[in-house]
Scaffold this motif. Structure first.
Motif, short mmCIF file in Angstrom:
data_model
loop_
_atom_site.label_atom_id
_atom_site.label_comp_id
_atom_site.label_asym_id
_atom_site.label_seq_id
_atom_site.Cartn_x
_atom_site.Cartn_y
_atom_site.Cartn_z
N ASN A 10 0.85 -1.05 -0.09
CA ASN A 10 -0.08 -0.02 -0.01
C ASN A 10 1.03 1.34 0.07
OD1 ASN A 10 0.52 0.80 2.80
ND2 ASN A 10 -0.68 -1.03 3.56
N VAL A 11 0.29 2.19 -0.16
CA VAL A 11 1.12 3.66 -0.31
C VAL A 11 2.09 3.85 0.95
CG1 VAL A 11 0.83 6.24 -0.63
CG2 VAL A 11 -0.47 4.57 -1.86
N ASP A 12 1.33 3.71 2.19
CA ASP A 12 2.24 3.73 3.25
C ASP A 12 3.41 2.86 3.49
OD1 ASP A 12 0.66 6.09 4.09
OD2 ASP A 12 -0.38 4.77 5.36
N ALA A 13 3.28 1.76 3.15
CA ALA A 13 4.39 0.85 2.96
C ALA A 13 5.22 1.17 2.12
CB ALA A 13 3.79 -0.57 3.08
N VAL A 14 5.09 1.46 0.82
CA VAL A 14 5.65 1.98 -0.01
C VAL A 14 6.71 2.96 0.19
CG1 VAL A 14 6.21 2.86 -2.41
CG2 VAL A 14 4.83 0.89 -1.98
N ASP A 41 -4.08 0.91 -4.64
CA ASP A 41 -3.58 2.22 -5.18
C ASP A 41 -2.40 2.13 -5.80
OD1 ASP A 41 -3.36 4.69 -5.99
OD2 ASP A 41 -3.29 5.68 -3.99
N VAL A 42 -2.66 1.17 -7.06
CA VAL A 42 -1.40 1.16 -7.99
C VAL A 42 -0.80 2.50 -8.70
CG1 VAL A 42 -0.61 0.10 -10.18
CG2 VAL A 42 -2.16 -1.20 -8.67
N SER A 43 -1.53 3.40 -8.79
CA SER A 43 -1.15 4.60 -9.36
C SER A 43 -0.31 5.33 -8.19
CB SER A 43 -2.15 5.59 -9.99
OG SER A 43 -2.68 4.72 -11.05
N GLY A 44 -0.69 5.46 -7.21
CA GLY A 44 -0.15 6.20 -6.35
C GLY A 44 1.00 5.48 -5.82
N MET A 45 1.17 4.05 -5.72
CA MET A 45 2.24 3.38 -5.43
C MET A 45 3.49 3.50 -6.20
SD MET A 45 1.00 -0.06 -3.39
CE MET A 45 -0.11 -0.71 -4.65
N LEU A 46 3.06 3.49 -7.70
CA LEU A 46 4.06 3.54 -8.88
C LEU A 46 4.39 5.11 -8.88
CD1 LEU A 46 2.21 1.62 -11.71
CD2 LEU A 46 4.51 0.93 -10.34
N ALA A 47 3.99 6.08 -8.55
CA ALA A 47 4.27 7.34 -8.48
C ALA A 47 5.28 7.67 -7.49
CB ALA A 47 2.98 8.45 -8.27
N LEU A 48 5.34 7.03 -6.35
CA LEU A 48 6.37 7.03 -5.29
C LEU A 48 7.56 6.38 -5.72
CD1 LEU A 48 4.22 6.42 -1.87
CD2 LEU A 48 5.28 8.70 -2.86
N GLY A 103 5.51 -5.56 -3.50
CA GLY A 103 4.13 -5.54 -3.67
C GLY A 103 3.25 -6.42 -3.01
N SER A 104 2.32 -6.99 -3.55
CA SER A 104 1.54 -7.59 -2.89
C SER A 104 2.08 -9.00 -1.83
CB SER A 104 0.43 -8.26 -3.90
OG SER A 104 -0.46 -9.23 -3.37
#
Length: 118
Positions: A10-14, A41-48, A103-104
């Motif tokens: 997830n975004v926080d973990a990334v 939230d794939v877009s959010g994680m990939l952006a980071l 990832g997952s």
């Protein structure tokens, strides 16, 4: 050597993973091999990840909740549908850098079962 597994799903973990990687490997090229479930939230994680890496390799894995990630390919983000092919590509691209597989948690389990001899 220089290949690490992490279950940032997830975004926080990334964000936490990126902070750790930047402290541990401040001057190294970072390549991420990732796959996520479709509900995340794939877009959010990939952006980071894109901001904090040299390249991202997306791949797929067999799970009913997996969402097709091929549409996320863009600059610095490539999609390789086959895990072993994606892994070999990512290892080759990282050269002397670090490869982070994340990832997952379901994906990490799949990686452990299928790349054990790689």
């Amino acid at each position: 050597k220089d290949v690490y597994l992490d279950g940032a799903h997830n975004v926080d973990a990334v964000a936490a993973l990126i902070a750790s990687v930047s402290r541990l490997f401040p001057d190294r090229k970072i390549t991420y091999l990732v796959s996520f479930l479709g509900s995340k939230d794939v877009s959010g994680m990939l952006a980071l990840l894109k901001e904090a890496s040299d390249e991202i390799v997306l791949t797929s894995f067999p799970d009913d909740r997996y969402g097709d990630l091929s549409g996320f390919a863009q600059e610095k983000i490539v999609f390789r549908p086959d895990l072993k092919g994606a892994y070999r590509y990512a290892k080759k691209r990282r050269k002397t850098g670090v490869l982070i597989i994340t990832g997952s948690i379901h994906f990490i389990g799949y990686v452990k079962r299928n790349l054990i001899n790689e």
